[in-house]
Each structure stands twice: as structure tokens, then as C-alpha cells.
Design an enzyme around this catalytic site. Sequence first.
Site, mmCIF file in Angstrom:
data_model
loop_
_atom_site.group_PDB
_atom_site.id
_atom_site.type_symbol
_atom_site.label_atom_id
_atom_site.label_comp_id
_atom_site.label_asym_id
_atom_site.label_seq_id
_atom_site.Cartn_x
_atom_site.Cartn_y
_atom_site.Cartn_z
ATOM 1 N N THR A 121 5.323 -3.907 -9.507
ATOM 2 C CA THR A 121 3.534 -3.736 -9.056
ATOM 3 C C THR A 121 3.057 -3.225 -10.386
ATOM 4 O O THR A 121 3.507 -2.520 -11.078
ATOM 5 C CB THR A 121 3.364 -3.195 -8.020
ATOM 6 O OG1 THR A 121 2.065 -2.825 -7.862
ATOM 7 C CG2 THR A 121 4.347 -1.750 -7.931
ATOM 8 N N ASP A 122 1.800 -3.715 -10.674
ATOM 9 C CA ASP A 122 1.007 -3.183 -11.564
ATOM 10 C C ASP A 122 0.621 -1.521 -11.427
ATOM 11 O O ASP A 122 0.401 -0.842 -12.232
ATOM 12 C CB ASP A 122 -0.268 -3.593 -11.842
ATOM 13 C CG ASP A 122 -1.179 -3.925 -10.719
ATOM 14 O OD1 ASP A 122 -0.927 -3.396 -9.561
ATOM 15 O OD2 ASP A 122 -2.431 -4.402 -10.846
ATOM 16 N N GLU A 123 0.842 -1.002 -10.062
ATOM 17 C CA GLU A 123 0.865 0.374 -9.879
ATOM 18 C C GLU A 123 1.628 1.213 -10.589
ATOM 19 O O GLU A 123 1.169 2.777 -10.533
ATOM 20 C CB GLU A 123 0.731 0.598 -8.255
ATOM 21 C CG GLU A 123 -0.181 -0.329 -7.536
ATOM 22 C CD GLU A 123 -0.270 0.033 -6.172
ATOM 23 O OE1 GLU A 123 0.228 1.198 -5.725
ATOM 24 O OE2 GLU A 123 -0.604 -0.810 -5.320
ATOM 25 N N TYR A 148 4.447 5.281 -2.796
ATOM 26 C CA TYR A 148 4.832 4.010 -2.966
ATOM 27 C C TYR A 148 5.207 3.686 -4.433
ATOM 28 O O TYR A 148 6.091 3.037 -4.927
ATOM 29 C CB TYR A 148 3.925 3.121 -2.403
ATOM 30 C CG TYR A 148 3.871 1.584 -2.575
ATOM 31 C CD1 TYR A 148 4.912 0.649 -2.395
ATOM 32 C CD2 TYR A 148 2.839 1.067 -3.818
ATOM 33 C CE1 TYR A 148 5.009 -0.432 -2.888
ATOM 34 C CE2 TYR A 148 2.903 -0.206 -4.198
ATOM 35 C CZ TYR A 148 4.084 -1.080 -3.751
ATOM 36 O OH TYR A 148 4.167 -2.364 -4.197
ATOM 37 N N LYS A 152 8.243 2.349 -6.826
ATOM 38 C CA LYS A 152 8.366 1.190 -7.521
ATOM 39 C C LYS A 152 8.761 1.406 -9.196
ATOM 40 O O LYS A 152 9.498 0.855 -9.576
ATOM 41 C CB LYS A 152 7.145 0.458 -7.279
ATOM 42 C CG LYS A 152 6.887 -0.100 -5.962
ATOM 43 C CD LYS A 152 8.152 -1.296 -5.353
ATOM 44 C CE LYS A 152 7.992 -2.518 -6.123
ATOM 45 N NZ LYS A 152 9.012 -3.433 -5.582
HETATM 46 P P1 NAD Z 1 5.580 -6.991 2.761
HETATM 47 O O1 NAD Z 1 5.544 -5.607 3.143
HETATM 48 O O2 NAD Z 1 4.553 -8.129 3.148
HETATM 49 O O3 NAD Z 1 7.101 -7.672 2.900
HETATM 50 C C1 NAD Z 1 8.137 -6.936 2.505
HETATM 51 C C2 NAD Z 1 9.386 -7.540 3.228
HETATM 52 O O4 NAD Z 1 10.489 -6.723 2.829
HETATM 53 C C3 NAD Z 1 9.326 -7.399 4.685
HETATM 54 O O5 NAD Z 1 9.701 -8.874 5.320
HETATM 55 C C4 NAD Z 1 10.235 -6.413 5.166
HETATM 56 O O6 NAD Z 1 10.895 -6.732 6.335
HETATM 57 C C5 NAD Z 1 11.325 -6.682 4.129
HETATM 58 N N1 NAD Z 1 12.067 -5.184 4.017
HETATM 59 C C6 NAD Z 1 11.443 -4.106 4.063
HETATM 60 N N2 NAD Z 1 12.534 -3.080 3.904
HETATM 61 C C7 NAD Z 1 13.781 -3.750 3.693
HETATM 62 C C8 NAD Z 1 15.036 -3.397 3.797
HETATM 63 N N3 NAD Z 1 15.470 -2.091 3.908
HETATM 64 N N4 NAD Z 1 15.960 -4.529 3.445
HETATM 65 C C9 NAD Z 1 15.628 -5.661 3.608
HETATM 66 N N5 NAD Z 1 14.458 -6.048 3.894
HETATM 67 C C10 NAD Z 1 13.350 -5.194 3.672
HETATM 68 O O7 NAD Z 1 5.400 -6.819 1.162
HETATM 69 P P2 NAD Z 1 4.788 -7.883 0.055
HETATM 70 O O8 NAD Z 1 3.223 -7.660 0.021
HETATM 71 O O9 NAD Z 1 4.997 -9.326 0.329
HETATM 72 O O10 NAD Z 1 5.314 -7.344 -1.178
HETATM 73 C C11 NAD Z 1 6.642 -7.988 -1.853
HETATM 74 C C12 NAD Z 1 6.933 -7.420 -3.004
HETATM 75 O O11 NAD Z 1 6.001 -7.516 -4.104
HETATM 76 C C13 NAD Z 1 7.207 -5.860 -3.132
HETATM 77 O O12 NAD Z 1 8.487 -5.645 -3.909
HETATM 78 C C14 NAD Z 1 6.013 -5.254 -3.683
HETATM 79 O O13 NAD Z 1 6.181 -4.036 -4.215
HETATM 80 C C15 NAD Z 1 5.647 -6.364 -4.584
HETATM 81 N N6 NAD Z 1 4.064 -6.559 -5.026
HETATM 82 C C16 NAD Z 1 3.417 -6.551 -4.134
HETATM 83 C C17 NAD Z 1 1.984 -6.794 -4.315
HETATM 84 C C18 NAD Z 1 0.907 -7.079 -3.221
HETATM 85 O O14 NAD Z 1 -0.442 -7.250 -3.611
HETATM 86 N N7 NAD Z 1 1.327 -7.162 -2.101
HETATM 87 C C19 NAD Z 1 1.400 -6.884 -5.710
HETATM 88 C C20 NAD Z 1 2.616 -6.828 -6.586
HETATM 89 C C21 NAD Z 1 3.787 -6.644 -6.049
HETATM 90 O O1 TDX Z 2 -9.072 -0.517 4.866
HETATM 91 C C1 TDX Z 2 -9.009 -0.403 3.874
HETATM 92 N N1 TDX Z 2 -9.957 -0.228 2.967
HETATM 93 C C2 TDX Z 2 -10.090 0.098 1.635
HETATM 94 O O2 TDX Z 2 -11.288 0.222 1.308
HETATM 95 C C3 TDX Z 2 -8.005 -0.547 3.005
HETATM 96 C C4 TDX Z 2 -6.464 -0.966 3.626
HETATM 97 C C5 TDX Z 2 -7.611 -0.560 1.516
HETATM 98 N N2 TDX Z 2 -9.140 -0.036 1.016
HETATM 99 C C6 TDX Z 2 -8.864 0.048 -0.430
HETATM 100 C C7 TDX Z 2 -7.817 0.616 -1.308
HETATM 101 C C8 TDX Z 2 -7.523 -0.126 -2.400
HETATM 102 O O3 TDX Z 2 -8.623 0.228 -3.433
HETATM 103 O O4 TDX Z 2 -8.844 -1.582 -0.979
HETATM 104 C C9 TDX Z 2 -7.945 -1.570 -2.293
HETATM 105 C C10 TDX Z 2 -6.529 -2.430 -1.718
HETATM 106 O O5 TDX Z 2 -6.153 -1.730 -0.959
HETATM 107 P P1 TDX Z 2 -4.577 -2.310 -0.348
HETATM 108 O O6 TDX Z 2 -4.753 -3.569 0.174
HETATM 109 O O7 TDX Z 2 -3.983 -0.955 0.467
HETATM 110 O O8 TDX Z 2 -3.827 -2.393 -1.685
HETATM 111 P P2 TDX Z 2 -3.415 -1.429 -2.901
HETATM 112 O O9 TDX Z 2 -3.214 -0.197 -2.342
HETATM 113 O O10 TDX Z 2 -4.413 -1.588 -4.048
HETATM 114 O O11 TDX Z 2 -1.665 -1.765 -3.165
HETATM 115 C C11 TDX Z 2 -1.390 -3.472 -3.264
HETATM 116 O O12 TDX Z 2 -1.519 -3.947 -4.583
HETATM 117 C C12 TDX Z 2 -0.333 -3.511 -5.215
HETATM 118 C C13 TDX Z 2 -0.208 -3.658 -2.166
HETATM 119 O O13 TDX Z 2 -0.241 -3.112 -1.155
HETATM 120 C C14 TDX Z 2 0.839 -3.219 -3.051
HETATM 121 O O14 TDX Z 2 2.046 -3.720 -2.553
HETATM 122 C C15 TDX Z 2 0.959 -3.853 -4.522
HETATM 123 O O15 TDX Z 2 2.021 -3.222 -5.103
#
Ligand code: NAD
Ligand code: TDX
Length: 332
Positions: A121-123, A148, A152
Site C-alpha cells: 500500500t501507499d500508506e 496497519y 505493511k
Molecule cells: P480485504 O480485507 O478485503 O481482504 C483480505 C483477505 O485476506 C480476506 O479474504 C481475508 O479472509 C484474508 N486473510 C486475512 N488474514 C488472513 C490469514 N491470516 N491467512 C489467510 N488469509 C487471510 O483486503 P483488500 O482491501 O482486498 O486488500 C488486499 C491487499 O491489498 C492487502 O494486502 C492490502 O494491504 C492491499 N492494499 C489494499 C488497498 C485498498 O484500498 N483496499 C490499497 C492498496 C493495497
Molecule cells: O466512515 C468513514 N469516514 C471517513 O471519513 C471511513 C470508514 C473513512 N473515512 C475516511 C478516512 C480516510 O481519509 O475516508 C478515507 C478512506 O478511509 P478507508 O476506506 O478506511 O481507507 P484508508 O484508511 O485510506 O486505507 C485504504 O487505502 C489503503 C485501505 O483500507 C487500505 O487497506 C489500503 O492500504
Amino acid sequence: MDRILVTGGAGFIGSNFVHHLLAQTAARVTVLDKLTYAASREALAGLPADRVSLVVGDVADPGVVEPLVAEHDAVVHFAAESHNDNSLADPSPFIHTNLIGTFTLLEAVRKAGTRLHHVSTDEVYGDLELDDPERFTESTAYNPSSPYSASKAGSDHLVRAWVRSFGVRATISNCSNNYGPWQHVEKFIPRQITNVLAGGRPKVYGAGLNVRDWIHAEDHSAAVWTILTRGRVGETYLVGADGERNNLEVVRTILRLLGRPEDDFDLVGDRAGHDLRYAIDSTKLRAELGWAPSYADFEAGLAATVEWYAAHEDWWAPHKADVERAYAAKGQ
Ligand code: NAD
Ligand code: TDX
């Protein structure tokens, strides 16, 4: 690459990637997923059984991981605990899955010699000021804010060390915020869409000025496949689609798309340590590997996502009340 192991393949982005593989390649896919609260079997429903199988297990369990890794040509590692707010309430599963899980996988690919792509992630770079002309690049210093993002960041460092010290064949991608179908209702965009669909109001943290750089999950999947097949081993690639918006802009667009007044939302308590702004410069991925996003228009992608949630209430409604109860208990 005939046989690909996808960890976390029942989650939001992992399941999108599995669909991408099925549509774009001839690979056979094994999903390794613990099926936590964030997983969705429905997201994998209907896929051909001769090409996709699901192993329910923990990525931090070497007894499960090592034999599986040994019988695949490549591993794409999505499995993670992924929600910042949850990591503030209880960091321990984040340490287990994101750090111990990645370590376990690295030891398995080291033994088997299997190619690995690590999804991050960019975080990990912390945040930017709102008026900073710079964006994150592959050489930005790590500076994570939450449990988190620290977990990462640590997982990225483990991958880099295993590449350098043990010659593991791995790449890393650091992507910005994803949106699209099958994202859990705890996350910002699905939470606000489903709040409105359920007759409530969006809940925006703080003043709503925090900026996220939105990319459609399908574009992320395409980028991961591009890096897995054409990326240089040992390299990191940033993935982003020039989608910077502040949270107020996103919420107002959702309200407009659903026919509600644009000021029909609540400002609620802020997130502890809330990162101000993320912004990705994806020049390296575009110039070196020729990737480009297909969802260039964020509003159009968001409109399709709103329609998807409106059509899939059966999927999200069972989780909605619990998620909102937990937020309400924190004043959010
Ligand atoms: P998500 O929470 O929707 O899915 C995570 C999956 O991993 C789930 O299916 C969960 O059951 C599985 N999991 C959790 N713990 C586990 C374990 N111990 N063993 C096996 N499986 C396990 O997450 P997502 O949003 O799909 O993110 C997927 C990946 O992408 C993550 O590594 C996250 O850091 C990265 N990522 C997410 C975003 C975003 O915006 N959501 C952005 C950049 C990177
Ligand atoms: O109810 C809300 N109200 C609100 O203002 C929630 C849930 C979030 N927010 C804000 C927080 C952030 O500024 O919205 C923005 C996005 O929040 P999230 O969806 O929780 O995402 P963020 O914390 O930015 O992280 C996401 O992007 C990077 C993903 O959850 C991560 O898994 C990924 O690595």
C-alpha cells in the site's frame, strides 16, 4: 505461469485479481484464504472448478503454506488485515497476518524457489501536506502512521531483505486506495453508499479534507499481473490512477448519484493519527511496463460502484448493522 497461488483471494482485491486471471490468462488458480470477516465466498462463486480451488487456511501457518507454495509457479500475496480503524482498536491480528504471514510465505518461497509478488500500500510512506507539489515515488522514505501501515511497511522490508540476502525472486507493488464491487462495508466508499441506501447519512471523519488517490480494483489487478509477468525481480512499482479527491468531494458525488442533497451527511469524530493526503506518481510502472488505468473517469467508476451496491443488498446487508454499531460506539 500455469499454476498461481493467490493468498487473500476471497477478499475485495484478491477476488478481483482471481477473476482477472480467469478472464485474461489460461492459469489454474489456488486461493489460500483464512475466510476472516472480510472474506466473501460469493465473490468467487460460479468460477470453473477445473481452474479455481479454495484452500481455507492461515498464511502464517507453515504446515499449510509450504506444501502449497511448492506446487505453484508463482504466489501473489494479498492476504492481510486491511482496515486502519480496526488496527487502532486491536493491532494484534495485523502483526500476525501482515508480518508473521509474510515471513511464513517468504520462508516457503525461499525453500521452493517460487516467484512471489507482494501486494502493498501507499500508506507505508506516511502522508503528504495538502499543498505539497510532490507525490509518492518508489524512492520516498518509509514513514507509516498506523499499526496497519506499520505492519505493511514491515512486510515490505521483509520482502526486500529476502530478495537481497536469499535471492528470493520477488516484486512489490504499493497501490493507492481501491474502490469497486465486493469491498467490505467498513471501508469509506461502501460505508457511505450503503448508509444512503439504508436510509441513513454518510459519516465523514474530521473536516473531510483528507485526500485519497482513488483507483478501480480492476486497474490494480491489471497492474499486479503486469508486474508479475513483466516486472524486474527485486523492484518496487507504485500503482495509481491520478484519482486524488478529498473525502467531502467523494461523499457529495455519492449523494448526488443517489439523488440526495449534497450536504446530507454528518461530520463525526476524526481517526487517531489520520493521514492527511496520499498521492501516487506511477510513472515507473507506466513507462517501464506500459500499464495504464482503464477507469480514467473516477465519477463514472463510482457511479457503476453505486449501482453495484444497490443491486447487491443481499450481500452487504447482513454485515451492515454490526459495522455501524461498532462505529457508533466510537462516535463515528
Ligand atoms: P480485504 O480485507 O478485503 O481482504 C483480505 C483477505 O485476506 C480476506 O479474504 C481475508 O479472509 C484474508 N486473510 C486475512 N488474514 C488472513 C490469514 N491470516 N491467512 C489467510 N488469509 C487471510 O483486503 P483488500 O482491501 O482486498 O486488500 C488486499 C491487499 O491489498 C492487502 O494486502 C492490502 O494491504 C492491499 N492494499 C489494499 C488497498 C485498498 O484500498 N483496499 C490499497 C492498496 C493495497
Ligand atoms: O466512515 C468513514 N469516514 C471517513 O471519513 C471511513 C470508514 C473513512 N473515512 C475516511 C478516512 C480516510 O481519509 O475516508 C478515507 C478512506 O478511509 P478507508 O476506506 O478506511 O481507507 P484508508 O484508511 O485510506 O486505507 C485504504 O487505502 C489503503 C485501505 O483500507 C487500505 O487497506 C489500503 O492500504
